[in-house]
Scaffold this motif. Structure first.
Motif, PDB file in Angstrom:
ATOM      1  N   ARG A  72       0.835  -1.202   0.000  1.00  0.00           N
ATOM      2  CA  ARG A  72       0.000   0.000   0.000  1.00  0.00           C
ATOM      3  C   ARG A  72       0.871   1.254   0.000  1.00  0.00           C
ATOM      4  O   ARG A  72       2.077   1.189   0.143  1.00  0.00           O
ATOM      5  N   GLN A  73       0.184   2.384  -0.110  1.00  0.00           N
ATOM      6  CA  GLN A  73       0.887   3.653  -0.227  1.00  0.00           C
ATOM      7  C   GLN A  73       1.642   4.015   1.041  1.00  0.00           C
ATOM      8  O   GLN A  73       1.249   3.681   2.150  1.00  0.00           O
ATOM      9  N   THR A  74       2.740   4.718   0.858  1.00  0.00           N
ATOM     10  CA  THR A  74       3.539   5.245   1.952  1.00  0.00           C
ATOM     11  C   THR A  74       4.545   6.212   1.348  1.00  0.00           C
ATOM     12  O   THR A  74       4.463   6.559   0.169  1.00  0.00           O
ATOM     13  N   ARG A  75       5.495   6.631   2.152  1.00  0.00           N
ATOM     14  CA  ARG A  75       6.600   7.455   1.665  1.00  0.00           C
ATOM     15  C   ARG A  75       7.908   6.876   2.186  1.00  0.00           C
ATOM     16  O   ARG A  75       7.973   6.379   3.311  1.00  0.00           O
ATOM     17  N   ILE A  76       8.952   6.971   1.378  1.00  0.00           N
ATOM     18  CA  ILE A  76      10.264   6.469   1.763  1.00  0.00           C
ATOM     19  C   ILE A  76      11.334   7.491   1.391  1.00  0.00           C
ATOM     20  O   ILE A  76      11.121   8.360   0.535  1.00  0.00           O
ATOM     21  N   VAL A  77      12.502   7.371   2.026  1.00  0.00           N
ATOM     22  CA  VAL A  77      13.661   8.222   1.750  1.00  0.00           C
ATOM     23  C   VAL A  77      14.918   7.376   1.901  1.00  0.00           C
ATOM     24  O   VAL A  77      14.985   6.498   2.768  1.00  0.00           O
ATOM     25  N   PHE A  78      15.923   7.650   1.066  1.00  0.00           N
ATOM     26  CA  PHE A  78      17.215   6.969   1.141  1.00  0.00           C
ATOM     27  C   PHE A  78      18.305   7.947   1.586  1.00  0.00           C
ATOM     28  O   PHE A  78      18.258   9.135   1.270  1.00  0.00           O
ATOM     29  N   ASP A  89       9.851   1.989 -13.442  1.00  0.00           N
ATOM     30  CA  ASP A  89      10.789   2.289 -14.531  1.00  0.00           C
ATOM     31  C   ASP A  89      11.549   3.590 -14.310  1.00  0.00           C
ATOM     32  O   ASP A  89      12.289   4.033 -15.186  1.00  0.00           O
ATOM     33  N   LYS A  90      11.367   4.179 -13.137  1.00  0.00           N
ATOM     34  CA  LYS A  90      12.007   5.458 -12.854  1.00  0.00           C
ATOM     35  C   LYS A  90      13.384   5.227 -12.266  1.00  0.00           C
ATOM     36  O   LYS A  90      13.531   4.577 -11.234  1.00  0.00           O
ATOM     37  N   LYS A  91      14.425   5.786 -12.922  1.00  0.00           N
ATOM     38  CA  LYS A  91      15.792   5.471 -12.534  1.00  0.00           C
ATOM     39  C   LYS A  91      16.545   6.639 -11.900  1.00  0.00           C
ATOM     40  O   LYS A  91      17.681   6.460 -11.481  1.00  0.00           O
ATOM     41  N   ASN A  92      15.946   7.813 -11.857  1.00  0.00           N
ATOM     42  CA  ASN A  92      16.701   8.973 -11.379  1.00  0.00           C
ATOM     43  C   ASN A  92      16.407   9.322  -9.922  1.00  0.00           C
ATOM     44  O   ASN A  92      16.391  10.477  -9.527  1.00  0.00           O
ATOM     45  N   ILE A  93      16.152   8.317  -9.111  1.00  0.00           N
ATOM     46  CA  ILE A  93      15.919   8.525  -7.685  1.00  0.00           C
ATOM     47  C   ILE A  93      17.240   8.868  -6.997  1.00  0.00           C
ATOM     48  O   ILE A  93      18.260   8.238  -7.237  1.00  0.00           O
ATOM     49  N   LYS A  94      17.203   9.860  -6.113  1.00  0.00           N
ATOM     50  CA  LYS A  94      18.407  10.306  -5.419  1.00  0.00           C
ATOM     51  C   LYS A  94      18.218  10.227  -3.908  1.00  0.00           C
ATOM     52  O   LYS A  94      17.093  10.262  -3.408  1.00  0.00           O
ATOM     53  N   ASN A  95      19.329  10.165  -3.206  1.00  0.00           N
ATOM     54  CA  ASN A  95      19.279  10.199  -1.748  1.00  0.00           C
ATOM     55  C   ASN A  95      18.685  11.527  -1.286  1.00  0.00           C
ATOM     56  O   ASN A  95      18.972  12.585  -1.847  1.00  0.00           O
ATOM     57  N   GLY A  96      17.861  11.459  -0.253  1.00  0.00           N
ATOM     58  CA  GLY A  96      17.212  12.648   0.273  1.00  0.00           C
ATOM     59  C   GLY A  96      15.887  12.957  -0.365  1.00  0.00           C
ATOM     60  O   GLY A  96      15.130  13.792   0.148  1.00  0.00           O
ATOM     61  N   GLN A  97      15.566  12.309  -1.464  1.00  0.00           N
ATOM     62  CA  GLN A  97      14.311  12.558  -2.170  1.00  0.00           C
ATOM     63  C   GLN A  97      13.170  11.811  -1.484  1.00  0.00           C
ATOM     64  O   GLN A  97      13.273  10.622  -1.210  1.00  0.00           O
ATOM     65  N   VAL A  98      12.086  12.521  -1.188  1.00  0.00           N
ATOM     66  CA  VAL A  98      10.899  11.873  -0.628  1.00  0.00           C
ATOM     67  C   VAL A  98      10.148  11.198  -1.771  1.00  0.00           C
ATOM     68  O   VAL A  98       9.722  11.853  -2.728  1.00  0.00           O
ATOM     69  N   ILE A  99      10.002   9.891  -1.677  1.00  0.00           N
ATOM     70  CA  ILE A  99       9.416   9.103  -2.756  1.00  0.00           C
ATOM     71  C   ILE A  99       8.017   8.652  -2.353  1.00  0.00           C
ATOM     72  O   ILE A  99       7.826   7.971  -1.346  1.00  0.00           O
ATOM     73  N   ASP A 100       7.022   9.052  -3.134  1.00  0.00           N
ATOM     74  CA  ASP A 100       5.654   8.603  -2.907  1.00  0.00           C
ATOM     75  C   ASP A 100       5.483   7.192  -3.462  1.00  0.00           C
ATOM     76  O   ASP A 100       5.686   6.961  -4.658  1.00  0.00           O
ATOM     77  N   ILE A 101       5.113   6.283  -2.589  1.00  0.00           N
ATOM     78  CA  ILE A 101       4.917   4.886  -2.967  1.00  0.00           C
ATOM     79  C   ILE A 101       3.427   4.605  -3.119  1.00  0.00           C
ATOM     80  O   ILE A 101       2.624   4.989  -2.261  1.00  0.00           O
TER      81      ILE A 101
END
Length: 289
Positions: A72-78, A89-101
């Motif tokens: 289910r939906q959440t948010r993650i950060v690296f 298919d999204k490859k430009n994820i960076k550290n510190g970016q809040v990612i909507d799951i």
């Protein structure tokens, strides 16, 4: 707001993937290691960005990360090491970016490019078992010590919560762990080292060996010595032991709580985070605080 138990399902486990928080305290007298995140600074970063409690449990990964699917939906950060991160298919994820799951999103953590340990924080932290005041995994203390294929880890999803789009991105830098300088305090047995050996240790550049794990890092270069053995005495994460064979052992988060080798240095907490991100073959130099 109703929170619904949800799960991350691991298609591939990666290497040394586990759940960690700040570790266990006040149990060393019973022989229980401190454990906890190898790089506490990066753990603090992901939790701060997500507005989690500072000690919320995170996913710790090393060398090659896992592949996972979110229920289910959440948010993650690296934060921490730099790795190839692919969400669907999204490859430009960076550290510190809040990612909507979103439901059924698939995330792959691939090859590590810089650093040794990568951290994934999740909104609210992971809902895993707590043992002796910590969710940190450790063999024979917790039911699991690392992620295996087809494992599932619980988190809480606020199904009705509206997550507004995040256009900003925290500036999470990785150059902080690229310094070769490791600051340390003199250990209990430092003073019995001859001055010649003290100077050699402080002037020499040491190379991290391939023996790098959560218990200890070992250095390639040896320091020949004739130090006497000591009675078993307390040791801590960051204690540097000098063995009779001349090997230097740098104890890390999962290290034992007592040892019989001379304790020549105690690495500063900030430098211990720096050291944790060093990879085999990298150089370090000690300095005395």
């Amino acid at each position: 707001m109703i929170k619904i138990p949800s799960y991350i399902h691991f298609i591939k486990p990666g290497l040394m993937t586990s759940i960690q928080d700040l570790g266990r305290f006040d149990l060393a007298q019973y022989g229980v290691p401190y454990s906890g995140a190898m790089d506490r600074y990066s753990l603090a970063q992901v939790n701060f960005i997500l507005s989690n409690p500072k000690g919320a449990a995170v996913l710790e990964m090393s060398n090659l990360g896992p592949e996972m699917v979110f229920e289910r939906q959440t948010r993650i950060v690296f934060a921490g090491a730099e790795a190839d991160l692919v969400l669907n298919d999204k490859k430009n994820i960076k550290n510190g970016q809040v990612i909507d799951i979103q439901e059924e999103d698939r995330l792959k953590v691939g090859k590590f490019r810089k650093g040794q340990w990568l951290y994934m924080g999740i909104q609210g932290g992971f809902e895993t078992e707590e043992v002796a005041g910590s969710k940190s995994w450790y063999p024979e203390i917790t039911p699991r010590n690392r992620i295996h294929k087809n494992d599932s880890i619980c988190y809480l999803s606020e199904e009705e919560r509206f997550y507004p789009p995040v256009d900003s991105q925290a500036k999470v830098r990785s150059d902080w762990y690229r310094t070769s300088q490791i600051a340390a305090y003199p250990g209990p047995e430092w003073s019995i080292l001859p001055k010649l050996l003290q100077n050699r240790i402080l002037k020499k550049a040491f190379t991290l060996s391939d023996l790098v794990n959560r218990m200890a890092y070992q250095l390639n270069e040896e320091i020949a010595n004739e130090l006497p053995s000591i009675l078993t005495a307390p040791v801590y994460p960051g204690t540097v032991q000098l063995t009779p064979s001349g090997k230097l052992l740098l104890l890390m988060r999962d290290a034992q709580v007592t040892g019989g080798y001379p304790r020549i240095l105690q690495i500063d907490n900030v430098s211990l985070n720096v050291l944790s991100q060093k990879r085999p073959g990298e150089k370090i130099k000690f300095s005395i605080l």
